[in-house]
Design a protein around this motif. Structure first.
Motif, PDB file in Angstrom:
ATOM      1  N   THR A   1       0.849  -1.186   0.000  1.00  0.00           N
ATOM      2  CA  THR A   1       0.000   0.000   0.000  1.00  0.00           C
ATOM      3  C   THR A   1       0.884   1.236   0.000  1.00  0.00           C
ATOM      4  N   ALA A   2       0.496   2.235  -0.773  1.00  0.00           N
ATOM      5  CA  ALA A   2       1.311   3.450  -0.860  1.00  0.00           C
ATOM      6  C   ALA A   2       0.439   4.617  -1.274  1.00  0.00           C
ATOM      7  N   GLY A   3       0.718   5.786  -0.705  1.00  0.00           N
ATOM      8  CA  GLY A   3       0.014   6.996  -1.099  1.00  0.00           C
ATOM      9  C   GLY A   3       0.619   7.595  -2.351  1.00  0.00           C
ATOM     10  N   ARG A   4       1.949   7.590  -2.396  1.00  0.00           N
ATOM     11  CA  ARG A   4       2.668   8.102  -3.566  1.00  0.00           C
ATOM     12  C   ARG A   4       3.778   7.124  -3.904  1.00  0.00           C
TER      13      ARG A   4
ATOM     14  N   VAL B   1      -0.283  -0.415 -10.399  1.00  0.00           N
ATOM     15  CA  VAL B   1      -1.012   0.264  -9.329  1.00  0.00           C
ATOM     16  C   VAL B   1      -2.483  -0.076  -9.481  1.00  0.00           C
TER      17      VAL B   1
ATOM     18  N   PRO C   1      -4.407  13.757   1.304  1.00  0.00           N
ATOM     19  CA  PRO C   1      -4.363  12.335   0.956  1.00  0.00           C
ATOM     20  C   PRO C   1      -3.862  11.408   2.059  1.00  0.00           C
ATOM     21  N   SER C   2      -3.378  11.958   3.170  1.00  0.00           N
ATOM     22  CA  SER C   2      -2.755  11.127   4.194  1.00  0.00           C
ATOM     23  C   SER C   2      -3.806  10.428   5.058  1.00  0.00           C
TER      24      SER C   2
ATOM     25  N   ARG D   1      -3.527   1.673  -4.053  1.00  0.00           N
ATOM     26  CA  ARG D   1      -3.726   3.052  -3.619  1.00  0.00           C
ATOM     27  C   ARG D   1      -5.195   3.271  -3.328  1.00  0.00           C
TER      28      ARG D   1
ATOM     29  N   VAL E   1       0.899  -2.564  -6.292  1.00  0.00           N
ATOM     30  CA  VAL E   1       0.757  -1.474  -5.329  1.00  0.00           C
ATOM     31  C   VAL E   1      -0.705  -1.064  -5.280  1.00  0.00           C
TER      32      VAL E   1
ATOM     33  N   SER F   1      -6.632  -0.520  -7.509  1.00  0.00           N
ATOM     34  CA  SER F   1      -7.593   0.005  -6.539  1.00  0.00           C
ATOM     35  C   SER F   1      -7.909  -1.071  -5.509  1.00  0.00           C
TER      36      SER F   1
END
Length: 246
Positions: free
Chosen positions: A76-79, A87, A135-136, A127, A125, A89
């Motif tokens: 999992t990663a935000g950026r 990447v 976004p955090s 997101r 990944v 969903s």
């Protein structure tokens, strides 16, 4: 499915993760080099009735150890840096994980997320779509979103409006895909790197970048245990042959 947390620093976050896991029927928690006490008063207080998940959590020193026995893993990663890593969903990513018998979803430390090196141990990944102005996500919130998506999938695989028809068909297969466990694939990658360094195809300063491309190729191939064994046999023979060249 196992939940893997890398270097979690907040005891309250850890307890909250245990609680939300129990809310959605998950119990397998792996902690990679945790930076807090999973059995502290804060963690136990936030876990409420999920104390047993904290008590039974498996603690390891590295991410590859946490992925032993898994056939698929999602980071999992935000950026993330732009590259070849797929990447996905939450609906598609969790659906992809559900096609195999053993899988993991990996979450990074609260202050830094997952490093590029850690992400490379996974095949995709994930997101979570959030407001780009903020976004955090809190660690436990992110775990909760994924656990909720997993519960929806277990209740009704065909309920996901965002799934393609092909994914839906894959979910309805009677038997899970026979994939090699991550530890065997990681061992193959280490063996490949050693051989490529030995024959001069890569150099120490370029090995990581080149190996990332090989990882992407082989991860897309969905290798079976016998296929990994065959590849490792080829690499052993190359290593032997190069050692006996005049």
């Amino acid at each position: 499915m196992r939940i893997v947390l890398v270097e979690t620093a907040g005891a309250r976050n850890l307890g909250s993760v245990a609680r939300v896991m129990k809310n959605f029927g998950l119990s397998e928690l792996w902690l990679v080099n945790p930076q807090c006490d999973r059995l502290s008063d804060e963690a136990i207080h936030m876990a409420v009735h999920a104390r047993e998940i904290l008590e039974n959590a498996i603690i390891v020193e590295s991410l590859p150890e946490a992925l032993m026995g898994c056939q698929r893993a999602i980071a999992t990663a935000g950026r993330i840096d732009k590259g070849d890593m797929k990447v996905t969903s939450p609906p598609q990513g969790l659906s992809w994980l559900s096609q195999v018998a053993t899988s993991a979803i990996v979450f990074g430390a609260e202050d830094r997320g997952l490093s590029n090196a850690e992400i490379q141990h996974c095949q995709q990944v994930l997101r979570i779509p959030v407001n780009p102005d903020y976004p955090s996500l809190n660690l436990a919130q992110a775990v909760g979103v994924c656990c909720y998506q997993w519960q929806l999938l277990r209740d009704d695989p065909k309920s996901h409006e965002n799934l393609t028809s092909q994914i839906a068909q894959d979910l309805l297969k009677s038997a899970p895909i026979d994939l090699a466990p991550r530890e065997d694939i990681e061992a193959c990658y280490q063996q490949l790197e050693a051989v490529l360094l030995k024959i001069g195809y890569v150099y120490p300063h370029t090995a990581a970048h080149r190996l990332r491309k090989f990882r992407n190729i082989f991860d897309r191939a969905n290798l079976s245990p016998s296929e990994v064994a065959m590849l490792r046999g080829i690499l052993r023979q190359i290593n032997w042959a190069t050692a006996h060249l005049d």
